[in-house]
Design a protein around this motif. Sequence first.
Motif, PDB file in Angstrom:
ATOM      1  N   TRP A 231       0.784  -1.201   0.086  1.00  0.00           N
ATOM      2  CA  TRP A 231       0.124  -0.015  -0.118  1.00  0.00           C
ATOM      3  C   TRP A 231       0.782   1.314   0.046  1.00  0.00           C
ATOM      4  N   LYS A 238       1.776   6.774  -6.734  1.00  0.00           N
ATOM      5  CA  LYS A 238       0.649   7.807  -7.292  1.00  0.00           C
ATOM      6  C   LYS A 238       1.165   9.324  -7.036  1.00  0.00           C
ATOM      7  N   THR A 261      -8.928  -5.216  -2.621  1.00  0.00           N
ATOM      8  CA  THR A 261      -8.794  -3.877  -2.909  1.00  0.00           C
ATOM      9  C   THR A 261      -9.911  -2.968  -1.961  1.00  0.00           C
ATOM     10  N   PRO A 263     -11.563   0.748  -0.547  1.00  0.00           N
ATOM     11  CA  PRO A 263     -12.010   1.641  -1.000  1.00  0.00           C
ATOM     12  C   PRO A 263     -10.988   3.077  -1.431  1.00  0.00           C
ATOM     13  N   LYS A 264     -10.061   2.933  -0.280  1.00  0.00           N
ATOM     14  CA  LYS A 264      -9.081   3.913  -0.342  1.00  0.00           C
ATOM     15  C   LYS A 264      -8.159   3.966  -1.578  1.00  0.00           C
ATOM     16  N   THR A 266      -9.434   2.033  -4.507  1.00  0.00           N
ATOM     17  CA  THR A 266      -9.989   2.303  -5.907  1.00  0.00           C
ATOM     18  C   THR A 266     -10.278   4.044  -5.989  1.00  0.00           C
ATOM     19  N   ALA A 267      -9.984   4.646  -4.892  1.00  0.00           N
ATOM     20  CA  ALA A 267     -10.488   6.019  -5.057  1.00  0.00           C
ATOM     21  C   ALA A 267      -9.215   6.821  -5.837  1.00  0.00           C
ATOM     22  N   LEU A 268      -8.163   5.835  -5.943  1.00  0.00           N
ATOM     23  CA  LEU A 268      -7.004   6.563  -6.684  1.00  0.00           C
ATOM     24  C   LEU A 268      -6.915   6.215  -7.890  1.00  0.00           C
ATOM     25  N   HIS A 269      -7.987   5.587  -8.730  1.00  0.00           N
ATOM     26  CA  HIS A 269      -8.247   5.053 -10.016  1.00  0.00           C
ATOM     27  C   HIS A 269      -8.427   6.425 -10.758  1.00  0.00           C
ATOM     28  N   ASN A 270      -7.436   6.678 -11.783  1.00  0.00           N
ATOM     29  CA  ASN A 270      -7.703   7.802 -12.750  1.00  0.00           C
ATOM     30  C   ASN A 270      -7.130   7.599 -13.952  1.00  0.00           C
ATOM     31  N   ASN A 279      -8.083  -4.060  -9.278  1.00  0.00           N
ATOM     32  CA  ASN A 279      -8.676  -5.073  -8.440  1.00  0.00           C
ATOM     33  C   ASN A 279      -7.795  -6.340  -8.547  1.00  0.00           C
TER      34      ASN A 279
END
Length: 429
Positions: A231, A238, A261, A263-264, A266-270, A279
């Motif tokens: 992590w 990132k 995975t 939520p913290k 998946t919140a980085l997905h951009n 995932n």
Amino acid sequence: MNAPATKVLVIGYVWPEPRSSAAGGHMMQILESFLTQGWDITFSSPATIGEHKADLTALGIAECAIELNNSSFDDFVRELAPDIVLFDRFMMEEQFGWRVEKHCPDALRVLETCDLQSLRDARQQRLKDHLKAHPHSEDFSALFAPALDDEFQLMADTDIAKREIAAIYRCDISLMISDVEAQLLTEQFKVPAALLHWCPLMLQPPTEPFVPFEDRAHFLSIGNFRHAPNWDAVLWMKNSLWPLIRQQLPGAQLHIYGSYTPPKATALHNPAQGFHVMNWAEDALQVMTAARICLAPLRFGAGIKGKLADAMLCGTPNITTPIGAEAMGDDQPWPGMIEHSAPALAAAAVALYQDRERWTQAQEDGRRLLARRYNAATHGPALVACLEHCRGNLAAHRRDNFTGSMLRHHAHKSTQYMSQWIEAKNRPL
């Protein structure tokens, strides 16, 4: 008449998930080494079953759920009467070691250390202290090259080191996935070498041609999100590495795979930044084979890194830090590049991504490293031979380990009374 098969009881911290973590993969490799001998294996664990648990029964391995602080385990282990008991990490030895010794005193007690958690935790604390003192630092050279004595100084006063190394002493043999950690234990903590056996990842070296440079694209990072070093690496990519890579390769894409995975993450997905949190990968080797570069910018950790072994298996050169490469290689060329800072890691990633000749050489360096260092045909029989030798000389082996005997005498009594108190407290009135 044939002698009865050796009975092995494994007490797992978790049910093995070889597609989720290197620890799960290593456990399966150990089990496969035992199965090759025709040994009778029972795998037990007090843990809940995870999403990606291996099907042990399909391999002929019996499964049994067990409970913490419950005397039902006493009946179970007494009836099973194993010849070898393998504790998966020191916490399981703490919980069940006294029960095994009481009811199966002649069973060989083996500890699968996985990695030294006390070392990993000490390094994590050192990183936190460094970031607190230097919040904008991107060069971690000072963290990546400590002498073993400096590591000892970090660990020696911690409760977890005392617990972990006490468990190593209480067992007859401890399996060390990292020879660097074995050296730390013998040289700094003065653990007798006879109590340790080097057992790295046990792999089948690839013999088929790899997917070539021109048929691959993008960067990949992979690892269980529950594992703190993974992590931390995702956050560093990132915030620091990936922006530097995208400056030089505007169309670059990074695919990050990991089990569990949160939520913290998946919140980085951009997608606009080319930063894709994907995932869990159903087939980690398949996605690794499609990538051109594996990124593993680990700032702390211990043991050896399954993701880098997978990268070598797939012919995927990697970019990592000295922490990532620790205990993974030897004095021959590394299958990728090792750097100490965000700018250097990014520059290395961009250079290797575009240099077909250098990339192909790194690919072949990985193939050779696997054959030299991780060949299952070497390490599987060596593990079995070590355990059989210890079983054949168990009385003398234990007599030579007086410290372990002393620790068992004192620690097991206190653990036993605490466990029995918890069990009595939990009984319905």
